[in-house]
Design an enzyme around this catalytic site. Structure first.
Site, PDB file in Angstrom:
ATOM      1  N   GLY A   1      -0.462 -22.652  17.168  1.00 40.30           N
ATOM      2  CA  GLY A   1       1.074 -23.628  18.310  1.00 40.30           C
ATOM      3  C   GLY A   1       0.677 -23.266  19.396  1.00 40.30           C
TER       4      GLY A   1
ATOM      5  N   VAL B   1       0.792 -19.295  20.220  1.00 40.90           N
ATOM      6  CA  VAL B   1       0.429 -18.049  19.206  1.00 40.90           C
ATOM      7  C   VAL B   1      -0.820 -18.592  18.555  1.00 40.90           C
ATOM      8  CG1 VAL B   1       1.386 -18.125  16.605  1.00 40.90           C
ATOM      9  CG2 VAL B   1       3.310 -18.705  18.759  1.00 40.90           C
TER      10      VAL B   1
ATOM     11  N   LYS C   1       1.932 -13.533  19.580  1.00 38.69           N
ATOM     12  CA  LYS C   1       2.269 -14.382  20.719  1.00 38.69           C
ATOM     13  C   LYS C   1       2.543 -14.163  22.326  1.00 38.69           C
ATOM     14  CE  LYS C   1       7.489 -16.874  20.467  1.00 38.69           C
ATOM     15  NZ  LYS C   1       8.628 -16.633  19.730  1.00 38.69           N
TER      16      LYS C   1
ATOM     17  N   ASP D   1      19.349 -20.596  18.976  1.00 37.73           N
ATOM     18  CA  ASP D   1      18.674 -21.550  18.170  1.00 37.73           C
ATOM     19  C   ASP D   1      18.100 -21.632  16.622  1.00 37.73           C
ATOM     20  OD1 ASP D   1      16.749 -23.715  18.330  1.00 37.73           O
ATOM     21  OD2 ASP D   1      15.300 -22.889  18.887  1.00 37.73           O
TER      22      ASP D   1
END
Length: 469
Positions: free
Chosen positions: A28, A35, A50, A141
């Protein structure tokens, strides 16, 4: 499909990391973090590394996960690396897929998500969220893409980059003289005791949820930890105040003057991460958080004085999507988002939410009177009265009326036929598609008013107002 590993990125040149982990692939990439899937050399455990490029987001995530360690429905933070002038690298457990993939996969087959599956997914979300709220952590979120799922069906709340630890009313941690230095930990293991952890849904009897009494931590210790965490964040905010993006407006777009940060329903917060500039001395929050489709109306109206209840609104939207396989309010902008909510729930007035007129942008945006709102029942066709009732208890204007996670954990819905399925019987998609690890296409900007139909702008003493028809 494996992503090529860039050779110049800092994570590959940090000896303390490569000495412990073999970096396998990047899974990602976003504006605020990257990530990687990696293998821990000591025991071959697959983990997620991360690399967070925004220090505020990194501190929020570390603070929250340290408080929530040992909760089975929260993603595990194994350790983290952070040195001066280096990005933080969080070592998280690697979970291959997420609830967004569960919903997407269910749309491809007949029957959708079975009721017993819905109940088990919801129980796991509720247990994770209840642990957050018992610790006064607002996630900010919640969405299907941030609810990661293991291969054996365990669901875990993830991506705490926007999370905040709230103080109790009347208690201001900023007035405490204690200031913690910027942490420069290398391989620092989270070692704080969680304040309150409820049993995980998958450890509960398959016949439903039975309430278990949890011993509260001593109040003095509770407040001490909150003071330390807030002092640390305050010190960091002061050090970096000049580089923060000042949030001069009370909402992302509500005034119609600035374009919204690009985001969509399943984009992770590291690619949509509003800086919290413009803090006042009381540590005011920002309204520009969360992903639009799951954003509570108080945020859309610019509130900076919200609480844990914004997560409960998001939870209601997630529950509805599990039931129907379609988003409840798929707005293309903040204004459109409000319009969709109002068309279903009716106009926001003092009758349904006392003091709503005090929301920062309430008087700047108005909608034509909705005589006959469609109602949530129309959004949930062929669903049971109990399911519709739960959505109504979460997706309601007045935050004080939203059901808490603990209240829902004890709701009769989870103890009635069909009973929650055992975790071993949950359907987990085969494809790798965790939203927390991936970046998605942009939905476009709020600055384009061509999609919103007719609207009227009037000059007022404090600026202008917009009425949408």
């Amino acid at each position: 499909m494996e992503h090529p590993l860039p050779k110049s990125w800092s994570i590959h040149t940090r000896p303390e990391i490569v000495a412990k982990y073999e970096i396998l692939e990047r899974v990602g990439s976003g504006a605020y973090s990257d990530v990687y899937r990696a293998r821990r050399l000591s025991d071959n455990l697959i983990v997620a590394l991360k690399e967070v490029h925004d220090y505020q987001s990194a501190f929020r995530e570390i603070d929250a996960l340290q408080l929530l360690q040992n909760c089975p429905n929260i993603v595990v933070l194994h350790e983290y690396f952070w040195r001066e002038d280096e990005d933080a690298v969080l070592v998280l457990e690697f979970l291959r897929t997420d609830l967004a993939a569960v919903i997407s996969d269910a749309k491809k087959k007949e029957g959708g998500v079975r009721v017993g599956e819905v109940k088990r997914w919801m129980l796991q979300i509720l247990c994770g969220l209840d642990a957050c709220h018992r610790n006064m952590i607002v996630h900010r979120d919640l969405k299907p893409g941030n609810l990661l799922v293991s291969d054996d069906g365990v669901l875990k709340l993830a991506d705490f980059g926007q999370a905040r630890i709230l103080m109790e009313p009347g208690f201001d941690g900023d007035n405490d003289d204690q200031q913690l230095p910027v942490e420069q930990n290398t391989g620092s293991q989270a070692n704080e005791t969680p304040l309150d952890v409820v049993p995980d849904a998958h450890s509960l009897p398959d016949q439903g949820f039975n309430k278990q009494v949890v011993e509260d931590m001593d109040r003095e210790e509770y407040l001490r930890q909150l003071v330390e965490l807030k002092a640390k964040r305050h010190a960091m905010d002061e050090n970096d105040k000049e580089t923060n993006t000042i949030d001069g407006y009370s909402s992302c777009l509500a005034t119609g003057t600035i374009s919204d940060i690009d985001d969509d329903t399943h984009r992770s917060s590291y690619s949509y991460n509003a800086e919290e500039g413009g803090h006042d001395t009381n540590g005011a929050l920002t309204s520009c958080v969360g992903t639009r489709w799951f954003r509570a109306p108080e945020l859309l109206y610019g509130s900076t004085d919200y609480g844990l209840e914004i997560d409960l609104w998001s939870l209601g939207c997630i529950f509805s999507e599990l039931l129907t396989l379609d988003p409840l309010f798929p707005g293309i902008s903040d204004i459109d988002q409000l319009g969709r909510i109002i068309s279903v729930l009716g106009n926001l007035t003092e009758e349904v939410w006392p003091s709503c007129s005090k929301l920062p942008d309430y008087k700047m945006i108005s909608f034509a009177k909705i005589e006959n709102p469609t109602g949530l029942e129309a959004c949930l066709p062929n669903r049971s009265a109990d399911e519709i009732s739960i959505v109504k208890r979460l997706v309601c204007y007045n935050p004080a009326n939203r059901a808490t996670a603990m209240e829902l954990l004890n709701d009769k819905y989870f103890n009635e036929e069909p009973l929650p399925l055992p975790i071993s019987e949950l359907h987990v998609p085969l494809e790798d598609s965790p939203g927390e690890w991936n970046e998605y296409d942009d939905m476009g900007s709020d600055s384009d008013f061509g999609d919103f139909g007719h609207f009227k702008v009037e000059t007022t003493g404090s600026g202008f107002s917009m009425q949408f028809s």
